[in-house]
Design an enzyme around this catalytic site. Sequence first.
Site, PDB file in Angstrom:
ATOM      1  N   ASP A   1     -19.229  38.901   9.929  1.00  0.00           N
ATOM      2  CA  ASP A   1     -18.076  38.095   9.531  1.00  0.00           C
ATOM      3  C   ASP A   1     -18.386  37.385   8.211  1.00  0.00           C
ATOM      4  OD1 ASP A   1     -15.497  36.818  11.349  1.00  0.00           O
ATOM      5  OD2 ASP A   1     -16.109  35.773   9.507  1.00  0.00           O
TER       6      ASP A   1
ATOM      7  N   HIS B   1      -9.897  43.552  16.837  1.00  0.00           N
ATOM      8  CA  HIS B   1     -11.330  43.348  16.619  1.00  0.00           C
ATOM      9  C   HIS B   1     -11.874  42.399  17.666  1.00  0.00           C
ATOM     10  CE1 HIS B   1      -9.122  40.307  14.309  1.00  0.00           C
ATOM     11  NE2 HIS B   1     -10.132  39.482  14.563  1.00  0.00           N
TER      12      HIS B   1
HETATM   13  P1  AMP Z   1      -9.340  36.531  13.883  1.00  0.00           P
HETATM   14  O1  AMP Z   1      -9.005  35.097  13.626  1.00  0.00           O
HETATM   15  O2  AMP Z   1      -9.751  36.819  15.285  1.00  0.00           O
HETATM   16  O3  AMP Z   1      -8.231  37.457  13.384  1.00  0.00           O
HETATM   17  O4  AMP Z   1     -10.625  36.833  13.028  1.00  0.00           O
HETATM   18  C1  AMP Z   1     -10.612  37.363  11.731  1.00  0.00           C
HETATM   19  C2  AMP Z   1     -12.010  37.226  11.204  1.00  0.00           C
HETATM   20  O5  AMP Z   1     -12.148  38.088  10.086  1.00  0.00           O
HETATM   21  C3  AMP Z   1     -12.356  35.809  10.727  1.00  0.00           C
HETATM   22  O6  AMP Z   1     -13.475  35.326  11.470  1.00  0.00           O
HETATM   23  C4  AMP Z   1     -12.686  36.012   9.236  1.00  0.00           C
HETATM   24  O7  AMP Z   1     -13.753  35.194   8.790  1.00  0.00           O
HETATM   25  C5  AMP Z   1     -13.034  37.488   9.187  1.00  0.00           C
HETATM   26  N1  AMP Z   1     -12.850  38.140   7.900  1.00  0.00           N
HETATM   27  C6  AMP Z   1     -11.741  38.097   7.116  1.00  0.00           C
HETATM   28  N2  AMP Z   1     -11.931  38.831   6.003  1.00  0.00           N
HETATM   29  C7  AMP Z   1     -13.176  39.354   6.085  1.00  0.00           C
HETATM   30  C8  AMP Z   1     -13.971  40.204   5.242  1.00  0.00           C
HETATM   31  N3  AMP Z   1     -13.509  40.670   4.073  1.00  0.00           N
HETATM   32  N4  AMP Z   1     -15.220  40.531   5.654  1.00  0.00           N
HETATM   33  C9  AMP Z   1     -15.708  40.060   6.830  1.00  0.00           C
HETATM   34  N5  AMP Z   1     -15.007  39.276   7.673  1.00  0.00           N
HETATM   35  C10 AMP Z   1     -13.767  38.914   7.308  1.00  0.00           C
END
Ligand code: AMP
Length: 115
Positions: free
Chosen positions: A30, A100
């Site tokens: 993440d 995810h």
């Molecule tokens: P959710 O709130 O369950 O949709 O989680 C989305 C997650 O994606 C969050 O913890 C973000 O920090 C992560 N995220 C968003 N963009 C990226 C990226 N480019 N690379 C890695 N993680 C990401």
Amino acid sequence: MDNCIFCKIINGEIPSKVAYEDEFVFAFHDINPIAPVHILIVPRTHISTLNDTGPEQKALLGQMALVCKNLARQYNVDEKGYRFVINCGEDGGQEVQHLHAHLIGGRPLGDIATG
Ligand code: AMP
Ligand code: ZN
């Protein structure tokens, strides 16, 4: 799917720190970790939310859990414990509309969720 950030990560258009990959799932760290270990486990195919799964995703969902368990061991959080979380929808705090699971560990998590 066009314009999906996780599809772009999976196809390499957006760089990520890969933790694991196989034919079904892709796992990467993440970008905004909330704990020392924070890995996202993502199906290779675009499925928006857990609500969009059915019996045909049974093997995929099982694989996501097994990959979580294996990564927990690999990152040495299996014994102390960790969390396996899927946020779904607005109230669930889902920000990215590509299914995810979060593997979160490496510190006591208390009541925290993700996001
Ligand atoms: P959710 O709130 O369950 O949709 O989680 C989305 C997650 O994606 C969050 O913890 C973000 O920090 C992560 N995220 C968003 N963009 C990226 C990226 N480019 N690379 C890695 N993680 C990401
Ligand atoms: Zn996608």
